[in-house]
Design a protein around this motif. Structure first.
Motif, PDB file in Angstrom:
ATOM      1  N   HIS A   1       7.948 -10.635   7.697  1.00 52.66           N
ATOM      2  CA  HIS A   1       7.238 -11.861   8.084  1.00 52.66           C
ATOM      3  C   HIS A   1       5.743 -11.596   8.225  1.00 52.66           C
ATOM      4  O   HIS A   1       5.200 -11.603   9.321  1.00 52.66           O
ATOM      5  CB  HIS A   1       7.845 -12.432   9.361  1.00 52.66           C
ATOM      6  CG  HIS A   1       9.313 -12.730   9.226  1.00 52.66           C
ATOM      7  ND1 HIS A   1      10.174 -12.765  10.289  1.00 52.66           N
ATOM      8  CD2 HIS A   1      10.063 -12.994   8.137  1.00 52.66           C
ATOM      9  CE1 HIS A   1      11.403 -13.039   9.858  1.00 52.66           C
ATOM     10  NE2 HIS A   1      11.358 -13.180   8.558  1.00 52.66           N
ATOM     11  N   MET A   2       5.105 -11.330   7.137  1.00 52.00           N
ATOM     12  CA  MET A   2       3.695 -10.940   7.146  1.00 52.00           C
ATOM     13  C   MET A   2       2.769 -12.142   7.284  1.00 52.00           C
ATOM     14  O   MET A   2       3.201 -13.290   7.201  1.00 52.00           O
ATOM     15  CB  MET A   2       3.371 -10.164   5.883  1.00 52.00           C
ATOM     16  CG  MET A   2       3.580 -10.953   4.608  1.00 52.00           C
ATOM     17  SD  MET A   2       3.185  -9.950   3.154  1.00 52.00           S
ATOM     18  CE  MET A   2       4.247  -8.534   3.375  1.00 52.00           C
ATOM     19  N   GLN A   3       1.513 -11.834   7.514  1.00 52.07           N
ATOM     20  CA  GLN A   3       0.491 -12.870   7.655  1.00 52.07           C
ATOM     21  C   GLN A   3      -0.647 -12.604   6.673  1.00 52.07           C
ATOM     22  O   GLN A   3      -1.332 -11.584   6.785  1.00 52.07           O
ATOM     23  CB  GLN A   3      -0.058 -12.896   9.081  1.00 52.07           C
ATOM     24  CG  GLN A   3       0.984 -13.278  10.127  1.00 52.07           C
ATOM     25  CD  GLN A   3       0.476 -13.175  11.557  1.00 52.07           C
ATOM     26  OE1 GLN A   3      -0.477 -12.448  11.832  1.00 52.07           O
ATOM     27  NE2 GLN A   3       1.129 -13.888  12.460  1.00 52.07           N
ATOM     28  N   LEU A   4      -0.830 -13.520   5.755  1.00 53.48           N
ATOM     29  CA  LEU A   4      -1.970 -13.466   4.849  1.00 53.48           C
ATOM     30  C   LEU A   4      -3.164 -14.073   5.594  1.00 53.48           C
ATOM     31  O   LEU A   4      -3.091 -15.212   6.045  1.00 53.48           O
ATOM     32  CB  LEU A   4      -1.648 -14.282   3.597  1.00 53.48           C
ATOM     33  CG  LEU A   4      -2.690 -14.322   2.494  1.00 53.48           C
ATOM     34  CD1 LEU A   4      -2.907 -12.932   1.898  1.00 53.48           C
ATOM     35  CD2 LEU A   4      -2.240 -15.293   1.393  1.00 53.48           C
ATOM     36  N   VAL A   5      -4.217 -13.306   5.729  1.00 56.08           N
ATOM     37  CA  VAL A   5      -5.336 -13.733   6.575  1.00 56.08           C
ATOM     38  C   VAL A   5      -6.375 -14.470   5.739  1.00 56.08           C
ATOM     39  O   VAL A   5      -6.953 -13.902   4.813  1.00 56.08           O
ATOM     40  CB  VAL A   5      -5.966 -12.517   7.286  1.00 56.08           C
ATOM     41  CG1 VAL A   5      -7.165 -12.957   8.112  1.00 56.08           C
ATOM     42  CG2 VAL A   5      -4.928 -11.836   8.165  1.00 56.08           C
ATOM     43  N   ARG A   6      -6.563 -15.742   6.067  1.00 50.57           N
ATOM     44  CA  ARG A   6      -7.536 -16.553   5.335  1.00 50.57           C
ATOM     45  C   ARG A   6      -8.939 -16.447   5.918  1.00 50.57           C
ATOM     46  O   ARG A   6      -9.923 -16.617   5.214  1.00 50.57           O
ATOM     47  CB  ARG A   6      -7.088 -18.023   5.354  1.00 50.57           C
ATOM     48  CG  ARG A   6      -5.753 -18.247   4.651  1.00 50.57           C
ATOM     49  CD  ARG A   6      -5.939 -18.228   3.148  1.00 50.57           C
ATOM     50  NE  ARG A   6      -6.828 -19.291   2.736  1.00 50.57           N
ATOM     51  CZ  ARG A   6      -6.442 -20.428   2.172  1.00 50.57           C
ATOM     52  NH1 ARG A   6      -5.180 -20.627   1.911  1.00 50.57           N
ATOM     53  NH2 ARG A   6      -7.316 -21.353   1.837  1.00 50.57           N
ATOM     54  N   ALA A   7      -9.021 -16.212   7.219  1.00 51.19           N
ATOM     55  CA  ALA A   7     -10.346 -16.091   7.837  1.00 51.19           C
ATOM     56  C   ALA A   7     -10.188 -15.401   9.190  1.00 51.19           C
ATOM     57  O   ALA A   7      -9.134 -15.495   9.823  1.00 51.19           O
ATOM     58  CB  ALA A   7     -10.987 -17.468   8.024  1.00 51.19           C
TER      59      ALA A   7
ATOM     60  N   LEU B   1     -18.256 -17.869  14.938  1.00 48.72           N
ATOM     61  CA  LEU B   1     -18.720 -16.700  14.186  1.00 48.72           C
ATOM     62  C   LEU B   1     -17.609 -16.263  13.252  1.00 48.72           C
ATOM     63  O   LEU B   1     -16.493 -15.971  13.700  1.00 48.72           O
ATOM     64  CB  LEU B   1     -19.072 -15.560  15.148  1.00 48.72           C
ATOM     65  CG  LEU B   1     -20.150 -15.904  16.178  1.00 48.72           C
ATOM     66  CD1 LEU B   1     -20.181 -14.872  17.290  1.00 48.72           C
ATOM     67  CD2 LEU B   1     -21.522 -15.990  15.486  1.00 48.72           C
ATOM     68  N   ARG B   2     -17.892 -16.205  11.960  1.00 45.96           N
ATOM     69  CA  ARG B   2     -16.848 -15.926  10.984  1.00 45.96           C
ATOM     70  C   ARG B   2     -17.156 -14.650  10.200  1.00 45.96           C
ATOM     71  O   ARG B   2     -18.256 -14.469   9.700  1.00 45.96           O
ATOM     72  CB  ARG B   2     -16.734 -17.112  10.014  1.00 45.96           C
ATOM     73  CG  ARG B   2     -15.674 -16.904   8.954  1.00 45.96           C
ATOM     74  CD  ARG B   2     -15.464 -18.144   8.107  1.00 45.96           C
ATOM     75  NE  ARG B   2     -14.618 -17.816   6.963  1.00 45.96           N
ATOM     76  CZ  ARG B   2     -13.928 -18.699   6.254  1.00 45.96           C
ATOM     77  NH1 ARG B   2     -13.989 -19.974   6.557  1.00 45.96           N
ATOM     78  NH2 ARG B   2     -13.190 -18.330   5.233  1.00 45.96           N
ATOM     79  N   PHE B   3     -16.147 -13.790  10.133  1.00 46.41           N
ATOM     80  CA  PHE B   3     -16.290 -12.601   9.301  1.00 46.41           C
ATOM     81  C   PHE B   3     -16.278 -13.030   7.840  1.00 46.41           C
ATOM     82  O   PHE B   3     -15.539 -13.947   7.463  1.00 46.41           O
ATOM     83  CB  PHE B   3     -15.152 -11.607   9.566  1.00 46.41           C
ATOM     84  CG  PHE B   3     -15.293 -10.856  10.853  1.00 46.41           C
ATOM     85  CD1 PHE B   3     -15.950  -9.636  10.891  1.00 46.41           C
ATOM     86  CD2 PHE B   3     -14.778 -11.371  12.041  1.00 46.41           C
ATOM     87  CE1 PHE B   3     -16.084  -8.937  12.085  1.00 46.41           C
ATOM     88  CE2 PHE B   3     -14.909 -10.685  13.238  1.00 46.41           C
ATOM     89  CZ  PHE B   3     -15.561  -9.460  13.266  1.00 46.41           C
ATOM     90  N   ALA B   4     -17.082 -12.353   7.035  1.00 45.89           N
ATOM     91  CA  ALA B   4     -17.145 -12.686   5.606  1.00 45.89           C
ATOM     92  C   ALA B   4     -15.814 -12.358   4.955  1.00 45.89           C
ATOM     93  O   ALA B   4     -15.008 -11.579   5.466  1.00 45.89           O
ATOM     94  CB  ALA B   4     -18.263 -11.900   4.944  1.00 45.89           C
ATOM     95  N   ASP B   5     -15.606 -12.974   3.797  1.00 42.11           N
ATOM     96  CA  ASP B   5     -14.375 -12.720   3.055  1.00 42.11           C
ATOM     97  C   ASP B   5     -14.310 -11.261   2.618  1.00 42.11           C
ATOM     98  O   ASP B   5     -15.317 -10.588   2.519  1.00 42.11           O
ATOM     99  CB  ASP B   5     -14.324 -13.619   1.815  1.00 42.11           C
ATOM    100  CG  ASP B   5     -14.264 -15.074   2.210  1.00 42.11           C
ATOM    101  OD1 ASP B   5     -13.775 -15.353   3.317  1.00 42.11           O
ATOM    102  OD2 ASP B   5     -14.722 -15.915   1.427  1.00 42.11           O
ATOM    103  N   GLN B   6     -13.092 -10.833   2.352  1.00 37.54           N
ATOM    104  CA  GLN B   6     -12.938  -9.469   1.856  1.00 37.54           C
ATOM    105  C   GLN B   6     -13.698  -9.327   0.542  1.00 37.54           C
ATOM    106  O   GLN B   6     -13.980 -10.295  -0.138  1.00 37.54           O
ATOM    107  CB  GLN B   6     -11.458  -9.118   1.673  1.00 37.54           C
ATOM    108  CG  GLN B   6     -10.662 -10.111   0.851  1.00 37.54           C
ATOM    109  CD  GLN B   6      -9.177  -9.758   0.762  1.00 37.54           C
ATOM    110  OE1 GLN B   6      -8.329 -10.613   0.911  1.00 37.54           O
ATOM    111  NE2 GLN B   6      -8.883  -8.506   0.522  1.00 37.54           N
ATOM    112  N   ASN B   7     -14.025  -8.144   0.192  1.00 34.61           N
ATOM    113  CA  ASN B   7     -14.790  -7.817  -1.019  1.00 34.61           C
ATOM    114  C   ASN B   7     -16.261  -8.225  -0.900  1.00 34.61           C
ATOM    115  O   ASN B   7     -17.019  -8.065  -1.828  1.00 34.61           O
ATOM    116  CB  ASN B   7     -14.190  -8.454  -2.288  1.00 34.61           C
ATOM    117  CG  ASN B   7     -12.735  -8.071  -2.478  1.00 34.61           C
ATOM    118  OD1 ASN B   7     -12.375  -6.927  -2.184  1.00 34.61           O
ATOM    119  ND2 ASN B   7     -11.910  -9.004  -2.902  1.00 34.61           N
ATOM    120  N   GLN B   8     -16.604  -8.767   0.228  1.00 31.03           N
ATOM    121  CA  GLN B   8     -18.024  -8.971   0.492  1.00 31.03           C
ATOM    122  C   GLN B   8     -18.383  -8.041   1.648  1.00 31.03           C
ATOM    123  O   GLN B   8     -17.531  -7.385   2.211  1.00 31.03           O
ATOM    124  CB  GLN B   8     -18.308 -10.400   0.946  1.00 31.03           C
ATOM    125  CG  GLN B   8     -18.059 -11.447  -0.119  1.00 31.03           C
ATOM    126  CD  GLN B   8     -18.373 -12.828   0.404  1.00 31.03           C
ATOM    127  OE1 GLN B   8     -19.217 -12.993   1.284  1.00 31.03           O
ATOM    128  NE2 GLN B   8     -17.687 -13.817  -0.124  1.00 31.03           N
TER     129      GLN B   8
END
Lengths: 141, 141
Positions: free
Chosen positions: A84-90, B121-128
């Motif tokens: 039951h993983m979680q794909l992190v969108r933000a 405050l939002r962390f940037a997307d992965q690969n950035q």
């Protein structure tokens, strides 16, 4: 001045590098910070767990939620046993840098009881006996 | 057996009295438990704060969010200075009794920076570069 204090009045779009952020985040005396997991889309709060620096970095790098299990005292890659993983969108930090918010796409139930959310116990309304009521059936698999 | 362990398999509608719940809730070594405040209706996560036993009881009794301020070391009736109070529609506990969720109607901004939510405050997307970005303007009053 504390980074998070500075950012209080910063304009939208202001960016701060990861090293500086990691130095300023308020990990507690155990090196942990709470992370709320919220379902992307419908906004349901699924669970609260804890991350250390390593778990946060892994989450940011892989896009899969990684926590630190206080009971097992090791990294806990959500779903590594249950699937039951979680794909992190933000990932968000709060105003004083002591709480994180993960916006996730949850695979299957978030709770170890197989309920969709860990918050399945509700206090009764005021003016009633304010005990707890189970509001969701356990899911048997 | 631990109350929360028992409730894992309890049918929906099962009720437990408040005294038993208070004894079983996992307050930390400072007597505190984290409480997530979520906007009733749109599901926005507004903030995370802490409650002690007294703050939880006051919240349940009055229907207004009362926290415990770790910096000021006293009860913090949300909005007592700012006017930005939280009408509590429901209080939930999680599966292992160490986190609470308040479903609230927030008056005005939840954050002390006058932003609607503390998570601006939002962390940037992965690969950035995965630093933090301010995603909401401060509101000047």
């Amino acid at each position: 001045m504390d980074l998070f204090k500075q950012l209080e009045t910063a304009a939208s779009g202001t960016r701060v590098g990861l090293d500086e952020v990691l130095s300023a985040l308020r990990f507690n005396s155990d090196g942990l910070i709470p992370a709320i997991a919220q379902q992307h889309g419908n906004g349901e709060v699924l669970m609260l767990a804890w991350v250390n620096r390593e778990a946060l970095l892994e989450t940011l790098r892989t896009g899969r939620a990684c926590y630190y299990s206080r009971s097992r005292q090791k990294l806990w890659r959500k779903g590594e046993e249950s699937g039951h993983m979680q794909l992190v969108r933000a990932v968000y930090a709060d105003c004083d840098g002591d709480t994180l918010l993960f916006s996730v796409e949850q695979t299957g139930p978030a709770c170890h009881t197989n309920r969709p959310s860990c918050f399945y116990l509700r206090f009764a309304d005021q003016n009633q006996d304010t005990g707890l009521t189970v509001i969701q059936e356990p899911v048997t698999t």
